[in-house]
Design a protein around this motif. Structure first.
Motif, PDB file in Angstrom:
ATOM      1  N   PRO A 130       0.813  -1.222   0.000  1.00 14.40           N
ATOM      2  CA  PRO A 130       0.000   0.000   0.000  1.00 14.40           C
ATOM      3  C   PRO A 130       0.845   1.271   0.000  1.00 14.40           C
ATOM      4  O   PRO A 130       1.796   1.396   0.761  1.00 14.40           O
ATOM      5  CB  PRO A 130      -0.805  -0.127   1.299  1.00 14.40           C
ATOM      6  CG  PRO A 130      -0.927  -1.599   1.522  1.00 14.40           C
ATOM      7  CD  PRO A 130       0.365  -2.177   1.036  1.00 14.40           C
ATOM      8  N   GLN A 131       0.472   2.193  -0.858  1.00 15.55           N
ATOM      9  CA  GLN A 131       1.169   3.466  -0.995  1.00 15.55           C
ATOM     10  C   GLN A 131       0.486   4.576  -0.208  1.00 15.55           C
ATOM     11  O   GLN A 131       1.063   5.638  -0.023  1.00 15.55           O
ATOM     12  CB  GLN A 131       1.226   3.858  -2.479  1.00 15.55           C
ATOM     13  CG  GLN A 131       1.884   2.815  -3.371  1.00 15.55           C
ATOM     14  CD  GLN A 131       3.343   2.600  -3.025  1.00 15.55           C
ATOM     15  OE1 GLN A 131       4.153   3.522  -3.148  1.00 15.55           O
ATOM     16  NE2 GLN A 131       3.686   1.391  -2.581  1.00 15.55           N
ATOM     17  N   TRP A 132      -0.718   4.318   0.247  1.00 19.56           N
ATOM     18  CA  TRP A 132      -1.476   5.273   1.034  1.00 19.56           C
ATOM     19  C   TRP A 132      -2.601   4.517   1.734  1.00 19.56           C
ATOM     20  O   TRP A 132      -2.861   3.349   1.423  1.00 19.56           O
ATOM     21  CB  TRP A 132      -2.036   6.419   0.174  1.00 19.56           C
ATOM     22  CG  TRP A 132      -2.613   5.981  -1.134  1.00 19.56           C
ATOM     23  CD1 TRP A 132      -1.968   5.867  -2.335  1.00 19.56           C
ATOM     24  CD2 TRP A 132      -3.977   5.595  -1.394  1.00 19.56           C
ATOM     25  NE1 TRP A 132      -2.819   5.428  -3.308  1.00 19.56           N
ATOM     26  CE2 TRP A 132      -4.066   5.258  -2.769  1.00 19.56           C
ATOM     27  CE3 TRP A 132      -5.119   5.513  -0.609  1.00 19.56           C
ATOM     28  CZ2 TRP A 132      -5.251   4.843  -3.361  1.00 19.56           C
ATOM     29  CZ3 TRP A 132      -6.307   5.095  -1.196  1.00 19.56           C
ATOM     30  CH2 TRP A 132      -6.356   4.769  -2.561  1.00 19.56           C
ATOM     31  N   ALA A 133      -3.223   5.167   2.694  1.00 20.02           N
ATOM     32  CA  ALA A 133      -4.236   4.510   3.516  1.00 20.02           C
ATOM     33  C   ALA A 133      -5.610   5.112   3.281  1.00 20.02           C
ATOM     34  O   ALA A 133      -5.747   6.270   2.877  1.00 20.02           O
ATOM     35  CB  ALA A 133      -3.871   4.626   4.994  1.00 20.02           C
ATOM     36  N   LEU A 134      -6.626   4.314   3.533  1.00 25.55           N
ATOM     37  CA  LEU A 134      -7.990   4.829   3.557  1.00 25.55           C
ATOM     38  C   LEU A 134      -8.174   5.715   4.788  1.00 25.55           C
ATOM     39  O   LEU A 134      -7.402   5.614   5.746  1.00 25.55           O
ATOM     40  CB  LEU A 134      -8.982   3.667   3.602  1.00 25.55           C
ATOM     41  CG  LEU A 134      -9.124   2.849   2.314  1.00 25.55           C
ATOM     42  CD1 LEU A 134     -10.026   1.644   2.556  1.00 25.55           C
ATOM     43  CD2 LEU A 134      -9.677   3.697   1.173  1.00 25.55           C
ATOM     44  N   PRO A 135      -9.188   6.589   4.784  1.00 24.60           N
ATOM     45  CA  PRO A 135      -9.435   7.408   5.974  1.00 24.60           C
ATOM     46  C   PRO A 135      -9.505   6.542   7.226  1.00 24.60           C
ATOM     47  O   PRO A 135     -10.215   5.536   7.266  1.00 24.60           O
ATOM     48  CB  PRO A 135     -10.784   8.068   5.658  1.00 24.60           C
ATOM     49  CG  PRO A 135     -10.816   8.145   4.156  1.00 24.60           C
ATOM     50  CD  PRO A 135     -10.119   6.897   3.678  1.00 24.60           C
ATOM     51  N   ALA A 136      -8.746   6.922   8.249  1.00 26.61           N
ATOM     52  CA  ALA A 136      -8.554   6.051   9.409  1.00 26.61           C
ATOM     53  C   ALA A 136      -9.502   6.350  10.565  1.00 26.61           C
ATOM     54  O   ALA A 136      -9.558   5.584  11.525  1.00 26.61           O
ATOM     55  CB  ALA A 136      -7.112   6.164   9.904  1.00 26.61           C
ATOM     56  N   ASP A 137     -10.224   7.468  10.503  1.00 25.68           N
ATOM     57  CA  ASP A 137     -11.102   7.824  11.622  1.00 25.68           C
ATOM     58  C   ASP A 137     -12.205   6.784  11.794  1.00 25.68           C
ATOM     59  O   ASP A 137     -12.892   6.423  10.829  1.00 25.68           O
ATOM     60  CB  ASP A 137     -11.742   9.196  11.389  1.00 25.68           C
ATOM     61  CG  ASP A 137     -10.719  10.316  11.409  1.00 25.68           C
ATOM     62  OD1 ASP A 137      -9.626  10.082  11.952  1.00 25.68           O
ATOM     63  OD2 ASP A 137     -11.017  11.403  10.879  1.00 25.68           O
ATOM     64  N   ALA A 138     -12.355   6.276  13.015  1.00 25.75           N
ATOM     65  CA  ALA A 138     -13.421   5.321  13.307  1.00 25.75           C
ATOM     66  C   ALA A 138     -14.772   6.030  13.219  1.00 25.75           C
ATOM     67  O   ALA A 138     -14.934   7.146  13.715  1.00 25.75           O
ATOM     68  CB  ALA A 138     -13.224   4.719  14.692  1.00 25.75           C
ATOM     69  N   LEU A 139     -15.724   5.388  12.579  1.00 24.32           N
ATOM     70  CA  LEU A 139     -17.052   5.973  12.424  1.00 24.32           C
ATOM     71  C   LEU A 139     -17.952   5.478  13.552  1.00 24.32           C
ATOM     72  O   LEU A 139     -18.129   4.273  13.734  1.00 24.32           O
ATOM     73  CB  LEU A 139     -17.643   5.592  11.064  1.00 24.32           C
ATOM     74  CG  LEU A 139     -16.945   6.192   9.844  1.00 24.32           C
ATOM     75  CD1 LEU A 139     -17.521   5.622   8.566  1.00 24.32           C
ATOM     76  CD2 LEU A 139     -17.067   7.708   9.843  1.00 24.32           C
ATOM     77  N   GLU A 140     -18.507   6.421  14.277  1.00 22.29           N
ATOM     78  CA  GLU A 140     -19.409   6.085  15.376  1.00 22.29           C
ATOM     79  C   GLU A 140     -20.599   5.292  14.853  1.00 22.29           C
ATOM     80  O   GLU A 140     -21.188   5.626  13.831  1.00 22.29           O
ATOM     81  CB  GLU A 140     -19.899   7.380  16.038  1.00 22.29           C
ATOM     82  CG  GLU A 140     -20.892   7.175  17.156  1.00 22.29           C
ATOM     83  CD  GLU A 140     -20.292   6.426  18.323  1.00 22.29           C
ATOM     84  OE1 GLU A 140     -20.894   5.430  18.735  1.00 22.29           O
ATOM     85  OE2 GLU A 140     -19.205   6.838  18.802  1.00 22.29           O
ATOM     86  N   GLN A 141     -20.957   4.210  15.542  1.00 22.67           N
ATOM     87  CA  GLN A 141     -22.084   3.389  15.124  1.00 22.67           C
ATOM     88  C   GLN A 141     -23.287   3.514  16.052  1.00 22.67           C
ATOM     89  O   GLN A 141     -24.406   3.160  15.660  1.00 22.67           O
ATOM     90  CB  GLN A 141     -21.643   1.923  15.033  1.00 22.67           C
ATOM     91  CG  GLN A 141     -20.658   1.642  13.904  1.00 22.67           C
ATOM     92  CD  GLN A 141     -21.210   1.973  12.531  1.00 22.67           C
ATOM     93  OE1 GLN A 141     -22.318   1.589  12.169  1.00 22.67           O
ATOM     94  NE2 GLN A 141     -20.437   2.728  11.752  1.00 22.67           N
TER      95      GLN A 141
END
Length: 354
Positions: A134-145
Motif C-alpha cells: 500500500p502506498q497510502w491509507a484509507l481514511p482512518a477515523d473510526a465511524l461512530e455506530q
C-alpha cells in the motif's frame, strides 16, 4: 487570426485496474458465509475470518499443487483456517500453511495475501501496481455506530470502469439532466490532497411516494474520494434534520465488468423538523431503519439511470467541454496517479480563433 499554438494535457484511455483499495465484502457477509470466493481485480480470491476476527483476503489457489480453495472447489474454513480439499493443507489468516494431515507443514507453503482494512464493517483489500505494498491509507477515523441504522448493501454488475463512475463526484451537470435534481451548486471548491479528493455540493430532490405524495429534500453532500474504489458521501438533509452516510464502491471484476456496491446508513431521527416526511409518527427506533431503506431505493434508482450510460460509454481522451463542465480535467489529473505508467501526454493544439 492568431497562428499561435497552445498546449493541453491529454489523458489516454485508463487501464482496467487502477491502484488502490477495493471492496471485497462486509464483515457480516463473511461471518455468515464463513468463506467467500470471487473474481476481484482480475484475480480469483477467497476471504474469511479467523476465530479472533482477523480477515484474510488471499489468492484462491493452494501453493501446494494449485487446487482451487473456494467453496466451488471444496475449500472450507475450520477453526479459523482455510483447508484445501485436495490434500488437507491448512492456512491461517496470515496466509501461512500451519498444518497438513500427514507431515510437517512446509515453510514455503504460503498463500499470496492482500492487505486489508475494515471501515464500519466493510472489508477493503489493496491492489498494488506490480503487487507493491500500500502506498497510502484509507481514511482512518473510526465511524461512530451508536444511534446509526444497520448497513443497507446492494451490488450491481455491469460493463464499466471505476474512473468513469467516480467522475460523477465532480460532474455536477448530470445531476440535473439525468437525475432531475434542482438547484445544484458547489458548496466549496474542489480540493485535491494527494490520494484524497473532496467534492462538496448541494441540491434539492423531488421524489414521489407510491404515486401519491410528493416530497422535496434539501441536501448537502460532502464527498471524499480515496482512489477510484472508495467514495464516501456524508449527507445532511436540511429540511428534516437527517444525517446519512453513503459509500459508493466501484470494484473491477475482470477488466470488463465492475461491481458497483452502494452502502448506506441513517442516523437516528429524534426530532424531525418535518413530522410526516421525517416519520415523526413512528417510534424513534423505527425511523432511521425505514428511512435508510427508502433512501437506499432512491440511490439504487439513480445508479440504474447511470448504468444505462456507463455500460455503453466510450472514454474520450480529449473531451469537448463547455465552461459549465467544471472540474472534469482536474479530476482526470487526480486519477493519473493510480496507473502504472503516466497516462498523460502534452500535445500542441491550434489556438482558438479570436
Amino acid at each position: 487570426m492568431s497562428t499561435q499554438s497552445r498546449s493541453t494535457t491529454i489523458y489516454r484511455e485508463p487501464t482496467p485496474f487502477p491502484e488502490g483499495w477495493y471492496f471485497v465484502a462486509s464483515r457480516q457477509q463473511l461471518l455468515k458465509a464463513k468463506l467467500i470466493q470471487k473474481n476481484w481485480m482480475g484475480e480469483d480470491i477467497v476471504a474469511w475470518c479467523d476465530q479472533n476476527g482477523r480477515v484474510c483476503v488471499a489468492e484462491a489457489y493452494c501453493p501446494h499443487l494449485g487446487a482451487y480453495l473456494g467453496p466451488d472447489g471444496g475449500g472450507a474454513v475450520s477453526e479459523g483456517r482455510i483447508v484445501c480439499s485436495f490434500h488437507g493443507f491448512e492456512f491461517d489468516a496470515t496466509g501461512q500453511c500451519v498444518a497438513t494431515p500427514y507431515a510437517d507443514p512446509p515453510r514455503t507453503a504460503r498463500l499470496r495475501v492482500f492487505e486489508t482494512r475494515d471501515i464500519a464493517g466493510l472489508i477493503f483489500a489493496w491492489w498494488g501496481i506490480s503487487g507493491r505494498a500500500p502506498q497510502w491509507a484509507l481514511p482512518a477515523d473510526a465511524l461512530e455506530q451508536d444511534g446509526w441504522s444497520d448497513l443497507e448493501i446492494s451490488t450491481t454488475r455491469f460493463p464499466g470502469h471505476p474512473q468513469d463512475t467516480t467522475e460523477n463526484s465532480v460532474d455536477l451537470g448530470h445531476l440535473n439532466y439525468v437525475h432531475g435534481y434542482d438547484n445544484v451548486g458547489r458548496a466549496e471548491s474542489l480540493s485535491v490532497d494527494g490520494h484524497l479528493l473532496t467534492s462538496r455540493f448541494k441540491f434539492t430532490s423531488v421524489r414521489q411516494i407510491a404515486g401519491i405524495a410528493t416530497l422535496t429534500f434539501d441536501i448537502a453532500a460532502d464527498t471524499t474520494v480515496a482512489g477510484l474504489g472508495y467514495s464516501f458521501v456524508d449527507i445532511h438533509e436540511q429540511s428534516i434534520g437527517m444525517c446519512m452516510r453513503l459509500w459508493v464502491l466501484a470494484t473491477p471484476v475482470d477488466g470488463t465488468l465492475i461491481d458497483m456496491t452502494l452502502v448506506s446508513q441513517v442516523r437516528e431521527i429524534r426530532k424531525p423538523k418535518r413530522w410526516v416526511v421525517g416519520l415523526g409518527f413512528l417510534p424513534t427506533r423505527m425511523r432511521a431503519p425505514i428511512m435508510n431503506k427508502f433512501m437506499a431505493l432512491q440511490q439504487r434508482s439513480d445508479v440504474q439511470q447511470d448504468v444505462v450510460i456507463w455500460s455503453r460509454l466510450r472514454y474520450q481522451s480529449r473531451p469537448r467541454l463547455c465552461r459549465s463542465d467544471g472540474e472534469i480535467m482536474p479530476f482526470r489529473a487526480y486519477c493519473a496517479q493510480f496507473y502504472p505508467d503516466p497516462i498523460n501526454t502534452v500535445e500542441s493544439l491550434p489556438a482558438p480563433p479570436n
